[in-house]
Scaffold this active site. Structure first.
Site, PDB file in Angstrom:
ATOM      1  N   LYS A   6       6.368 -43.460  51.455  1.00 37.47           N
ATOM      2  CA  LYS A   6       6.576 -43.251  52.779  1.00 37.47           C
ATOM      3  C   LYS A   6       5.666 -43.891  53.987  1.00 37.47           C
ATOM      4  CE  LYS A   6       4.062 -40.358  55.406  1.00 37.47           C
ATOM      5  NZ  LYS A   6       3.269 -39.350  55.689  1.00 37.47           N
ATOM      6  N   ASP A  37       9.405 -38.040  55.162  1.00 40.88           N
ATOM      7  CA  ASP A  37       8.168 -36.988  54.886  1.00 40.88           C
ATOM      8  C   ASP A  37       8.903 -35.597  54.796  1.00 40.88           C
ATOM      9  OD1 ASP A  37       8.704 -36.068  57.355  1.00 40.88           O
ATOM     10  OD2 ASP A  37       6.879 -36.283  58.402  1.00 40.88           O
TER      11      ASP A  37
END
Length: 213
Positions: A119, A137
């Site tokens: 991420k 996320d």
């Protein structure tokens, strides 16, 4: 969900979630550190900490000059600050020793940095270097699944679907619109469907119950 619905969702999210990032940065290094710190913390807390930190140390060299203990003092209001401080110090050493003090524009290199996962790497590649990546996320994962925009049982599956269905002109910013929508409207608990800008085209099965209350 069809292509037309997705297009309308992206347009509405873009129009309703202006790009007012809480994270402040002026370099790829500042961005990398801010995103690393944001894990399990709010953007506002990270901004408060980095505003003070970056005013005196915002490069690998100057962070190392501060030292671990002083760095901890600057970020102690952030969750997991001990581990994050250690990771930041190690990142600074790696950047100086292997990349001339620069943040590498390379996924594998980024993901091999201490504390940097997929991420964080996606955010840095997208925001700092303009790559058409999409960071997933918890907010992006939830909104994508709940609305039917891009469903999947894990973040990798959702990321791959987003990359497939999001038109190229939206890929640079769409993860930030989805995050903002998840934080402010499509919340994990008690989604605010009544106030939602996409309530008529999203495919959340329980929205009718919420709207009827």
């Amino acid at each position: 969900m069809n292509k037309s619905k997705r297009q309308q969702i992206l347009i509405r999210l873009r129009d309703n979630h202006p790009m007012n990032d809480e994270l402040h940065f002026s370099s790829s290094f500042e961005l990398l550190i801010a995103v690393l710190l944001s894990s399990q913390s709010t953007d506002l807390n990270v901004k408060k900490a980095t505003d003070k930190l970056y005013s005196i140390a915002n490069t690998p060299n100057t962070i190392l000059e501060l030292g671990l203990d002083t760095l901890k003092e600057y970020i102690k209001t952030i969750g997991l600050f001990n581990k994050k401080a250690s990771n930041i110090i190690n990142i600074c050493h790696i950047l100086l020793n292997e990349y001339g003090g620069q943040v590498p524009e390379n996924r594998n290199a980024l993901e091999n940095l201490p504390g940097v996962g997929r991420k964080t790497a996606n955010v840095v590649l997208n925001v700092a270097f303009g790559w058409p990546t999409i960071a997933v996320d918890t907010h992006v994962f939830r909104v994508s699944n709940r609305t039917g925009f891009a469903t999947g049982k894990n973040v990798i599956t959702v990321e791959k679907k987003l990359l497939k269905v999001v038109p190229s002109e939206f890929k640079i910013n769409c993860h930030r619109w989805l995050i903002s929508h998840g934080q402010n409207t499509c919340k994990a608990r008690n989604p605010r469907c009544y106030y939602c800008s996409i309530k008529d085209i999203c495919e959340f099965k329980s929205k009718i119950k919420i709207l009827c209350h």
